[in-house]
Scaffold this motif. Structure first.
Motif, short mmCIF file in Angstrom:
data_model
loop_
_atom_site.label_atom_id
_atom_site.label_comp_id
_atom_site.label_asym_id
_atom_site.label_seq_id
_atom_site.Cartn_x
_atom_site.Cartn_y
_atom_site.Cartn_z
N ASP A 260 -100.30 -25.80 53.65
CA ASP A 260 -100.56 -25.84 55.56
C ASP A 260 -99.00 -25.85 56.24
O ASP A 260 -99.29 -25.62 57.14
N ASP B 106 -101.30 -30.99 56.80
CA ASP B 106 -102.21 -30.82 57.54
C ASP B 106 -103.07 -32.71 58.35
O ASP B 106 -104.01 -33.37 57.10
N ARG C 261 -107.69 -34.40 53.79
CA ARG C 261 -107.50 -33.23 53.35
C ARG C 261 -106.31 -33.12 52.10
O ARG C 261 -107.92 -31.76 51.18
#
Length: 310
Positions: free
Chosen positions: A80, A127, A137
């Motif tokens: 990420d 994220d 996530r």
């Protein structure tokens, strides 16, 4: 010269029967749910590059993933942030306890992502605009590693959050050093929920295989993380995954792995397979007693030792 066994035919039931005779260790009691674990539980699974999964009895018994989540948090954080997580967390072994209140001198960074300080930070780097979105996530990412939808044990998460005093202290220490940008309480909440995700030996073996096979899940065919991320994560597992027992582990087993206080161990043999053992009684390093024995026997039988020459 010895010949390695075929992993498609290797008798996991016999291996399980062999390690069930090991009665050492103690079940972790840091939270009530772990203290209630069945000390007789033992499940073993392996996942091969073609997606074949082989499992023993009790390989479908669920436990909370606990610290075995750390390689996958690191992988998601690297993915990420485009690799920028390496600027914020070290990768060197420490010789310290997994929850030591210690950061790198001069940088304020956690020493590596396999200790609690590092895992707290990597959980904060995935994220998401808030704790809830980061937790979603992480759950989605862990499910992709496992090739199935995983769930969180809310009772375990609440206990981890309420009783994790040293995690709260580490998060506040990183805030004070300027390393952690989100709130300390949100960080501990996200990490607590990550540790409370339910897995079994089958799911963990698929997760380990996904890292071992360059970030592509062999069951689903999905690319979960880049090949570079998978390589980097497995490298750190090899040096730091069993805390201050990592050197002894790599000498005896020779396969990158991550232990956990629930008794789960995930192994990633690069290019070969993923494996997992779940058995709650732990040794003094916090590693499953039966899991360590099973891993050594499995590595020897299948020729998995990274530095072995047959």
């Amino acid at each position: 010269m010895s010949r390695s066994a075929d992993p498609r035919r290797y008798d996991l039931q016999q291996l399980r029967a062999r390690v069930l005779s090991e009665h050492g260790g103690e079940v972790d009691d840091s939270i009530p749910q772990l203290a209630d674990a069945d000390p007789g539980l033992c499940g073993i699974a392996i996942t091969l590059p073609d997606g074949t999964v082989r499992a023993s009895d009790e390989a479908d018994s669920l436990v909370s993933i606990q610290s075995a989540v750390k390689p996958f948090l690191f992988a998601l954080a690297l993915e990420d942030t485009g690799g920028e997580a390496f600027d914020l967390v070290g990768i060197e072994p420490t010789g310290e306890a997994f929850d030591a209140l210690k950061l790198e001198t001069g940088t304020g960074r956690p020493p590596n992502p396999m200790v609690n300080a590092g895992a707290l930070l990597t959980a904060a780097l995935v994220d998401g605009d808030d704790a809830g979105s980061r937790s979603r996530r992480i759950l989605h990412g862990l499910s992709a590693f496992a090739a199935r939808r995983l769930e969180t044990d809310d009772d375990v998460a609440r206990s981890e959050h309420a009783l994790g005093d040293r995690n709260h202290a580490l998060a506040h220490l990183m805030r004070a050093e300027g390393t952690l940008e989100v709130s300390a309480d949100d960080t501990v909440e996200v990490y607590a929920r990550a540790c409370a995700v339910l897995v079994d030996a089958v799911a963990l073996s698929v997760m380990g295989a996904t890292l071992a096979l360059g970030g592509v899940n062999p069951v689903s065919g999905e690319r979960v993380v880049s090949a570079r991320v998978a390589r980097d994560v497995v490298s750190v597992m090899a040096t730091c995954g069993v805390y201050d027992g990592s050197g002894r582990w790599m000498r005896a087993v020779g396969v990158p792995a991550k232990s956990s206080v629930s008794g789960a161990i995930v192994l990633s043999a690069p290019g070969r397979l993923g494996a997992a053992v779940v058995s709650p009684p732990l040794d003094e390093q916090g590693t499953s007693v039966r899991g360590r024995v099973a891993s050594e026997l499995l590595s020897s039988a299948l020729g998995l030792h990274a530095f072995g020459a047959e």
